[in-house]
Structures are given as C-alpha cells and as structure tokens.
Design an enzyme around this catalytic site. Structure first.
Site, PDB file in Angstrom:
ATOM      1  N   ARG A 109       0.830  -1.200   0.000  1.00  0.00           N
ATOM      2  CA  ARG A 109       0.000   0.000   0.000  1.00  0.00           C
ATOM      3  C   ARG A 109       0.865   1.250   0.000  1.00  0.00           C
ATOM      4  O   ARG A 109       1.709   1.445   0.872  1.00  0.00           O
ATOM      5  CB  ARG A 109      -0.910  -0.003   1.231  1.00  0.00           C
ATOM      6  N   GLU A 111       0.542  -0.026   9.361  1.00  0.00           N
ATOM      7  CA  GLU A 111       1.139   1.273   9.008  1.00  0.00           C
ATOM      8  C   GLU A 111       0.121   2.405   9.108  1.00  0.00           C
ATOM      9  O   GLU A 111       0.468   3.527   9.483  1.00  0.00           O
ATOM     10  CB  GLU A 111       1.722   1.231   7.596  1.00  0.00           C
ATOM     11  N   ARG A 112      -1.133   2.105   8.795  1.00  0.00           N
ATOM     12  CA  ARG A 112      -2.160   3.147   8.875  1.00  0.00           C
ATOM     13  C   ARG A 112      -2.300   3.646  10.325  1.00  0.00           C
ATOM     14  O   ARG A 112      -2.386   4.851  10.568  1.00  0.00           O
ATOM     15  CB  ARG A 112      -3.493   2.591   8.370  1.00  0.00           C
TER      16      ARG A 112
END
Length: 310
Positions: free
Chosen positions: A68, A107-108
């Site tokens: 992503r 990671e978000r």
C-alpha cells in the site's frame, strides 16, 4: 543332609520355574508398577505467544516494500482523533531490525498515531522472512480493502517475480481464484498515466479493464481522460470501445454542383416554413425530406402543397 540338599534343589527349581512363568505372563499382562518413594517429575512445556509490549513511536518505521502506497488523508485524520481519545487499541505487528522495529501490519495506525502526537504504541514483535512479511501485508490490506487495484496487482507481481510463486499459489495464499489474480495482473499492461489515474481513484477497476485492449498508450490515455471528464459509466465505455472497433466509414465527397442543392434546400425551407433536406445522388436523382414536429404542422404543409395543384 542329602534330603536337605534335595529339598533345597527342588525349591530352587520351583522358584526358577515360577520366575520364568512370571516373565511370560507379565509380557502378556503387564503388572501395575510397584509403589515407590521416588518422585516422578513431569515438566510442562509452554509455548509462549509473542507478548504485547510498548515501544517509542520514533523506533518504529514502515516497511518500504509495503504494497500500500496511498493513504486517505481524511480517514487518517479521523483515526488520529480517535487515537487521541482512546489510544491505539490494536497493536502493530513488527519485527526487530538493527536499531528499529519494522512494521509488518499496521502502518495506517502508525501514521495516525504520529498525527495524534502519540509517544508510544503497542506492538507485537515477531520474526518473519521477507516473503512472509510481504504476504502478511498483502493479505491484511486485501481483507481491509485498503489497496487500490494497481497496488494489489503490483503486490501479486512481486510475489510471482521475486519469490517465484505461481499464480495458483498466490491465489491460494490470498484466498482468491486464479482468474481473479490473472485479471488483476492485466491492469499492469495499462499505460503508466492511466495506472496513475486508477491509483488516484479517477478510474474504477471496471473502467480500467475495459480499455486494456487499446494498445496505443496515447490513445488509451485520451480515452481515460474522456471517461473521467464526461463521467462515463462502464456500460458507456463498453459501447465506446465497440464503436472504436468498427471500421471507419469513408467520407463521401460532395459533388461539384452540391452548392446548387444546398441553395434549393434553403428556398424550399423558406417557402414551406419547415426544414427541408435534399438527398442528391451521383446520377442527379435523389429525394426530398421535409421535417414536421406536430400533426397540425403536417396538415399545414399538406394544404400548401395542395394549393399548388389548383
């Protein structure tokens, strides 16, 4: 003495026989173990699951090979506000590197925690191979539907190219059909400018698949811009593609005296008060078309033509 020895010999023989029989019976029917004062120590082996712990946010870094690449800024701000109020509720999955922790999944949450000004985040530390890290990140994002179609296709391609997996193996790992993997990979044949439009959400997956067949990159990009500018549906794009496949009709050249017929069209239109078209053929034959827009107008034209016969 002789009797005594005989008796002793007999007893000894009897004991030996009993002992032999005992071994045979014990071999078939095991006896219960005799009680003993010795303690039997049983060690229980416990497999420890990786424990949740907290580390400084500055010690955590994202995985550069994370599939992503794009994150919705509005969604990140919304999540950061939640983190300010409740904290990071779900720990990040990380692995230890030389002097930092690399994110495997989450990671978000890490980005939102940075926006929220958090100093520490909960993590679970595990050890994976590069391929396992890639697979976990891909699967997590697919399950959350966080990847855009191009990012998803690029991740599949990397599993195939870098880790020498076959399409059916990739399909099994991400719980999708092989056909779905094949269709996803086809998106990478799009012009790079069109791929960028898909990543930015300007084109849907359905739009992108419809125009894959256009081999000319510039033409493909032109059609993609038309789709975006005119907000065309997938069905409308499919129709547009069918029209593109039709051979172009040769443009008929107007005859040299065509201006005469155009002049006559104007004269007829003024007389009848309606639009008139003259369809002239090369042999000076043709037809006259008179337009009308209501029953009353048709009757009016009829009455005008009828008067010419009186």
């Amino acid at each position: 003495m002789a009797v005594s020895k005989k008796t002793s010999s007999s007893k000894s023989s009897s004991k030996g026989l009993g002992k032999g029989l005992g071994r045979g019976i014990n071999a078939l029917i095991p006896e219960e173990p005799a009680e003993t004062n010795e303690k039997v120590i049983v060690k229980e082996v416990v497999v420890k699951e990786p424990a949740e712990t907290k580390v400084r946010l500055s010690q955590v870094e994202p995985n550069r090979e994370q599939p992503r690449k794009m994150f919705d800024e509005d969604a990140l701000i919304e999540l950061s506000e939640s983190i300010k109020q409740y904290g990071v509720l779900q720990p990040l999955l990380v692995q230890k590197k030389d002097n930092y922790y690399e994110i495997i999944a989450g990671e978000r949450r890490w980005r939102a925690a940075k926006l929220a000004g958090v100093k520490e985040v909960p993590v679970i530390i595990k050890d994976y191979s590069d391929q396992e890290v890639m697979e976990i990140a891909l699967i997590e994002n697919i399950q959350r539907e966080d990847l855009n179609p191009i990012e998803e296709a690029q991740a599949y391609q990397r599993l195939i190219k870098d880790y020498r997996l076959k399409q059916d193996e990739v399909a099994e790992k991400v719980s999708k059909s092989r056909a779905a993997i094949t269709n996803s990979l086809r998106l990478l044949k799009l012009d790079s400018r069109v791929q960028e439009m898909v990543m930015e959400g300007k084109l849907s997956n359905g739009h992108a698949r419809t125009i894959i067949g256009i081999e000319d990159g510039d033409k493909q990009y032109m059609i993609a811009q038309k789709i975006f500018d005119e907000k065309l549906s997938v069905r409308e794009v499919e129709k547009l593609m069918r029209d593109l496949d039709k051979p172009e009709k040769p443009v008929k050249q107007a005859p040299e005296n065509d201006f005469i017929y155009r002049d006559l069209e104007d004269k007829f239109s003024k007389i009848l008060g309606s639009q008139v078209a003259i369809k002239n053929k090369n042999n000076n034959k043709g037809k006259i078309e008179i337009e009308y827009y209501s029953q009353a107008e048709l009757e009016r034209i009829y009455e005008m033509l009828k008067k010419t016969q009186e």
